[in-house]
Design a protein around this motif. Sequence first.
Motif, PDB file in Angstrom:
ATOM      1  N   UNK A   9       0.820  -1.210   0.000  1.00  8.87           N
ATOM      2  CA  UNK A   9       0.000   0.000   0.000  1.00  8.87           C
ATOM      3  C   UNK A   9       0.860   1.269   0.000  1.00  8.87           C
ATOM      4  N   UNK A  10       1.951   1.244   0.729  1.00  6.39           N
ATOM      5  CA  UNK A  10       2.836   2.410   0.733  1.00  6.39           C
ATOM      6  C   UNK A  10       3.531   2.562  -0.618  1.00  6.39           C
ATOM      7  N   UNK A  11       3.840   1.429  -1.258  1.00  7.77           N
ATOM      8  CA  UNK A  11       4.408   1.472  -2.613  1.00  7.77           C
ATOM      9  C   UNK A  11       3.414   2.087  -3.585  1.00  7.77           C
ATOM     10  N   UNK A  12       2.133   1.716  -3.447  1.00  7.28           N
ATOM     11  CA  UNK A  12       1.088   2.284  -4.305  1.00  7.28           C
ATOM     12  C   UNK A  12       0.935   3.779  -4.045  1.00  7.28           C
ATOM     13  N   UNK A  13       1.042   4.187  -2.786  1.00  7.18           N
ATOM     14  CA  UNK A  13       0.989   5.622  -2.456  1.00  7.18           C
ATOM     15  C   UNK A  13       2.062   6.386  -3.230  1.00  7.18           C
ATOM     16  N   UNK A  14       3.248   5.794  -3.303  1.00  4.12           N
ATOM     17  CA  UNK A  14       4.339   6.454  -4.020  1.00  4.12           C
ATOM     18  C   UNK A  14       4.008   6.659  -5.486  1.00  4.12           C
ATOM     19  N   UNK A  15       3.442   5.636  -6.117  1.00  5.23           N
ATOM     20  CA  UNK A  15       3.062   5.764  -7.524  1.00  5.23           C
ATOM     21  C   UNK A  15       1.967   6.814  -7.702  1.00  5.23           C
ATOM     22  N   UNK A  16       1.008   6.835  -6.786  1.00  7.29           N
ATOM     23  CA  UNK A  16      -0.098   7.795  -6.884  1.00  7.29           C
ATOM     24  C   UNK A  16       0.347   9.222  -6.588  1.00  7.29           C
TER      25      UNK A  16
END
Length: 283
Positions: free
Chosen positions: A120-127
């Motif tokens: 989820x934190x990785x996805x936050x970075x992409x977003x």
Amino acid sequence: MLKQRIITAIILALIFITATVFLSSFSYSLFVTIVVLAASWEWCAFIGLAKQVAKVSYLATLGSMIIALYFFLGIVPESLVINSYRAGIILGLGILFWVLTFFMLKGYPSNSDRWNNKSKIALMGLMALIPTWVGIVQIKYLNPQGFLLLGMVVMVAAADIGAYFVGKRIGKNRLAPSLSPNKTWEGVLGGFAACLLVGILLIWLLHSYLITLSNGQILILVLLSLVVMLFDVIGDLLESMLKRNRDLKDSGKILPGHGGILDRVDGLLAVTPIFVLTFLIIE
């Protein structure tokens, strides 16, 4: 340390202004790509990636997405414009992410179990990073001279400076003690005032020398000046939350006296989508 911070800040400002004003839109997109990839490397610390292979994989994922965006938006060396409709969709998704982030921050720390895992934190970075890349590239194509982009950065800087000095001088009521103990409501109001004043000045310059604005457009941009401060705070608090989550003082060490790239652009990440989409709408 203060001398080091000043020297670094001057060098960064010169590099940024020179690149923004003198590089072509396509060359600037490559410049922004390098910066965003460096920021993604720092984001790996927020995720908790320790192994080099994992970090390279994350950087490669974001890099592959940026390459796909060149095709998706029609960015080639000879392009004078890019697909603003498609860019607007990505910017809209970026705004949605930051609105959801506001509610996530509001519920911290009791909601940590809902987001605190690597994926989820990785996805936050992409977003956070992809819409920023799209927004900065789009606004450079919208105004190749770089004045709109410089104006956005100046407004974010004004909000940060106003919040810092007012908060330091008269700040008493903490904004988010569990996230960033030094931030106060007085500082936020100081940031709003500084951002609004600078915004009004920039709107006048824009109307007088660059684009003839209608009364409706002027009103929208004045309101945008206030929204910039709000999103700036959200971006800042998200980084504070992620650093606190990993017990980090800074996002990195690449900038002497300043920490990492993300430490300098956290507010800009959140501001860029709403700022650029507003100009696409009123164009």
